[in-house]
Design an enzyme around this catalytic site. Structure first.
Site, PDB file in Angstrom:
ATOM      1  N   ALA A  63       0.834  -1.192   0.000  1.00 46.43           N
ATOM      2  CA  ALA A  63       0.000   0.000   0.000  1.00 46.43           C
ATOM      3  C   ALA A  63       0.872   1.246   0.000  1.00 46.43           C
ATOM      4  CB  ALA A  63      -0.912  -0.011   1.224  1.00 46.43           C
ATOM      5  N   GLY A 102      -0.596  -5.417   0.248  1.00 44.25           N
ATOM      6  CA  GLY A 102      -1.730  -5.304  -0.653  1.00 44.25           C
ATOM      7  C   GLY A 102      -1.468  -5.867  -2.024  1.00 44.25           C
ATOM      8  N   GLU A 105      -2.157  -9.398  -1.753  1.00 41.42           N
ATOM      9  CA  GLU A 105      -3.600  -9.608  -1.620  1.00 41.42           C
ATOM     10  C   GLU A 105      -4.322  -9.427  -2.949  1.00 41.42           C
ATOM     11  OE1 GLU A 105      -4.693  -8.448   2.915  1.00 41.42           O
ATOM     12  OE2 GLU A 105      -3.708  -6.865   1.759  1.00 41.42           O
ATOM     13  N   GLU A 125       2.758  -6.323   7.107  1.00 42.88           N
ATOM     14  CA  GLU A 125       2.009  -5.262   7.789  1.00 42.88           C
ATOM     15  C   GLU A 125       2.283  -5.196   9.285  1.00 42.88           C
ATOM     16  OE1 GLU A 125      -0.364  -6.221   4.071  1.00 42.88           O
ATOM     17  OE2 GLU A 125       0.775  -7.332   5.575  1.00 42.88           O
TER      18      GLU A 125
END
Length: 698
Positions: A63, A102, A105, A125
């Site tokens: 991210a 992310g 993901e 994270e």
């Protein structure tokens, strides 16, 4: 179309390309572009399969951390991933570089995953005090089971593409152009009429329910004492993946992420993340021309010199190690060899690597042999007269343009530089012991240091895999100035009624790996004693001075190496126990000053130590020794064990409240005015409604 996501259809395959250099971070623009492109492809009757790929060297590497802690613009990541997964046509992700957070993901939302064999995957994270927020806690365990999923999320470590394939996270490995392979794979799916394969419907990871439950139980016990919320919530979410319907698990993950994101620990970890990167931005980089550094000389083959040499050898530099006699040189080479032997035994390197690095090392007892090197790092005994003598010799033999870096912890680099004919070539490199392991490197800029020399130091630090921080010249630079204040605050409490054990326990409870007196015993009490003796002539007799450490040193109690310091050590032991004789010495020191001992709570010990650090940091900022508050924090958590999740002393003061800390400092002023009086910077920030963090952006 979106500037960061392009859409193209070839042979019934919609190719969605993410292009957001340098690392294709999943900013709002990327998320919205990807969502629009997926919806367009899903509704396009000419499209029968979809490929998600990325330009450049990497698949999205996570991210955009700058968005953390702020209201997230929609679509949020979990919405994008869910839309990819819900697509009525098969979706393929082609992964190169690093698919992190992310980015990983996004790939998990696809129905099929291809990866370059050199690619790496990770969910890091937890290092920012949060958990995967795009469905990672629900999708990964469906493929791998709880044990492997928790390994990924709780460690934050990256795994290879091959490991990801073994875990069932990747469907195929590719040698060569993974985007071309992904396109061919997607085209085959289209031609064969393949259907979507949503990860949310996979159940392989739930096959052994007993093993899944056992992994949850074991990891929950392991993270129970974590000071952060995220590890426990990760375990809870992975457990929910098997127990709850998928959508309920996703909702639980989202709520957990939101709770963690705004916690003090997560704020501090985000601060640390940006602080490390900000520290590399110094004024000398503007318009600088790097000097060429291909060969390095190290003068002094003691513990520090040997460690510095290993750091340089590890980076691939040929190193010439110089000592004053053959015996000292031999000991130094043996130290280096022992370091590599330990790495070999522990499996960190193989024999070929060890041999290759030792081949880069040459030894000498002649300063003249440094005449050909590009950079000399002086690491001799911490005594001005000794270093001045070495500087004089190096001034005679070093070639024009070569850099002379002094590894000193306290000494005046301006004074050292002025003893030679080219002070502009002199800079301080303050390594931390063990120098081959510790990441911090204070680059100390003297008054006459050439800006190109400073810039070269920062470039070299990156090659040595160090975290460089710029410091100005002062006794102790940034780190040791703060450390001295920390220890002095502790010494005042020691004299006023606390014991070494109580102070150390309080600081360990705060998050330090060891307390200040344990550190002194490990490092050797004689090091700080030498500094106190050096400063004795200039010390104001009106200032409060604690003699307890001097008394211990006068008896030869220098810590672990002597078997005795603030603690008593069994023969060869590393864990000390409380020493009644030390407590008697402390009691006598109190009596000599007429001090009636009082009790200190752990909270007061912590407040005083942290307040002293932050106040000294404020002084360093006022003096221009540190460029910004976050640089001080970087020094403390990379060099002195300050808990990263606390963010460093300046961030900790922000979190506690500047007015609160200033009022505490004022309440202690009568005990030692010269020490506890708040620096003027506190008032300046408070009256303007600012924090130390605001100074980082000035």
């Amino acid at each position: 179309m979106n500037e960061h996501v392009t859409y193209e259809v070839q042979d019934s395959v919609a190719v969605l390309t993410i292009a957001h250099p340098p690392v294709n971070a999943l900013s709002f623009s990327v998320r919205s572009g990807l969502l629009d492109a997926v919806e367009r492809a899903d509704s396009d009757p000419t499209v029968r399969s979809i490929l998600i790929r990325a330009e450049g060297r990497t698949f999205p590497a996570g991210a955009d951390v700058r968005e953390f802690g702020k209201p997230r613009a929609k679509p949020i990541l979990s919405t994008v991933v869910a839309r990819i997964e819900a697509c009525s046509k098969p979706v393929v992700a082609a992964v190169q570089g690093t698919a992190l957070g992310g980015g990983f993901e996004i790939a998990l939302g696809a129905h099929y995953r291809l990866a370059d064999r050199k690619a790496r995957f990770g969910l890091p994270e937890v290092g920012l005090g949060v958990l995967p927020g795009g469905g990672g806690t629900q999708r990964v365990p469906r493929l791998t089971g709880a044990g492997s999923a928790l390994d990924l999320m709780l460690s934050g470590k990256l795994i290879s593409a091959e490991k990801a394939s073994d875990l069932g996270l990747v469907d195929a490995l590719v040698d060569g152009d993974v985007a071309a392979a992904g396109f061919a794979f997607a085209r085959d799916l289209a031609q064969n009429g393949a259907k979507p394969r949503p990860t949310c419907e996979r159940r392989e990871g739930f096959a052994d329910a007993a093993a899944y439950t056992a992994a949850i139980t074991a990891r929950r016990a392991e993270v129970a004492k974590s000071p952060l919320d995220a590890p426990g919530k990760i375990v809870d979410c992975v457990e929910a993946a098997m127990l709850l319907p998928f959508e309920a698990g996703i909702a639980m993950e989202r709520a957990a992420f939101d709770d963690c994101e705004n916690s003090d620990g997560a704020r501090a970890l985000r601060h640390a993340f940006f602080a490390e990167r900000r520290a590399a931005k110094v004024p000398e980089l503007d318009g600088a021309t790097l000097r060429e550094v291909n060969t390095i000389g190290v003068v002094g083959a003691g513990t520090m010199g040997a460690g510095i040499a290993v750091a340089c050898l590890d980076a691939g530099f040929p190193v010439t190690l110089v000592e004053r006699d053959d015996e000292g040189l031999m000991r130094g080479v043996e130290k280096i060899d022992a370091i590599y032997e330990r790495s070999l035994v522990k499996g960190r390197i193989d024999a070929a690597t060890r041999d290759a690095r030792m081949e880069l090392l040459s030894g000498s007892t002649r300063m003249e042999d440094l005449g050909r090197v590009d950079l000399v790092i002086e690491a001799v005994f911490e005594e001005t007269s000794v270093k001045v003598g070495v500087f004089a010799q190096l001034d005679q033999v070093m070639k024009p343009g070569a850099i002379l870096a002094t590894n000193t912890s306290y000494l005046d680099i301006n004074a050292l530089a002025d003893t030679i004919s080219r002070p502009e070539d002199v800079v301080g490199y303050h390594f931390f012991s063990p120098a081959n392991i510790m990441k911090l490197l204070e680059i100390v800029v003297a008054d006459k240091t050439d800006l190109n020399v400073v810039a070269t130091g920062f470039a070299l630090a990156r090659k040595l895999r160090k975290v460089p921080v710029r410091a100005g010249v002062t006794d102790g630079f940034i780190g040791n100035r703060i450390l001295a204040a920390y220890r002095l605050a502790a010494d005042f409490m020691l004299e006023d009624g606390a014991t070494p054990t109580q102070i150390d326990a309080a600081m360990r409870a705060y998050g330090f790996p060891v307390g200040p007196y344990q550190v002194l015993d490990i490092a050797g009490l004689d090091i700080s004693w030498a500094r106190r003796k050096r400063l004795a002539e200039t010390r104001d007799p009106a200032h409060r001075y604690v003699t307890i450490g001097d008394t211990l040193c006068a008896r030869g109690w220098f810590g672990q190496k002597a078997g005795r310091g603030y603690y008593l050590y069994e023969a060869g032991g590393r864990v000390g126990r409380e020493d009644p004789e030390v407590l008697r010495i402390i009691s006598e020191a109190r009596a000599a000053k007429g001090i009636t001992p009082r009790a200190f709570t752990a909270e007061e010990i912590q407040a005083r130590c942290l307040g002293a650090m932050a106040n000294e940091g404020a002084r360093l900022l006022e003096e221009g020794v540190a460029l910004r508050p976050s640089d001080i924090d970087v020094v403390l958590f990379f060099g002195y064990g300050f808990p990263r999740w606390r963010g460093g002393p300046m961030m900790a003061a922000d979190l506690r409240g500047l007015l609160t800390v200033e009022n505490e400092l004022k309440s202690w002023v009568e005990e030692a005015p010269e020490f506890w009086t708040p620096a003027p910077l506190w008032d300046e920030l408070i009256k303007n409604g600012r924090h130390f963090a605001d100074m980082n952006e000035d």
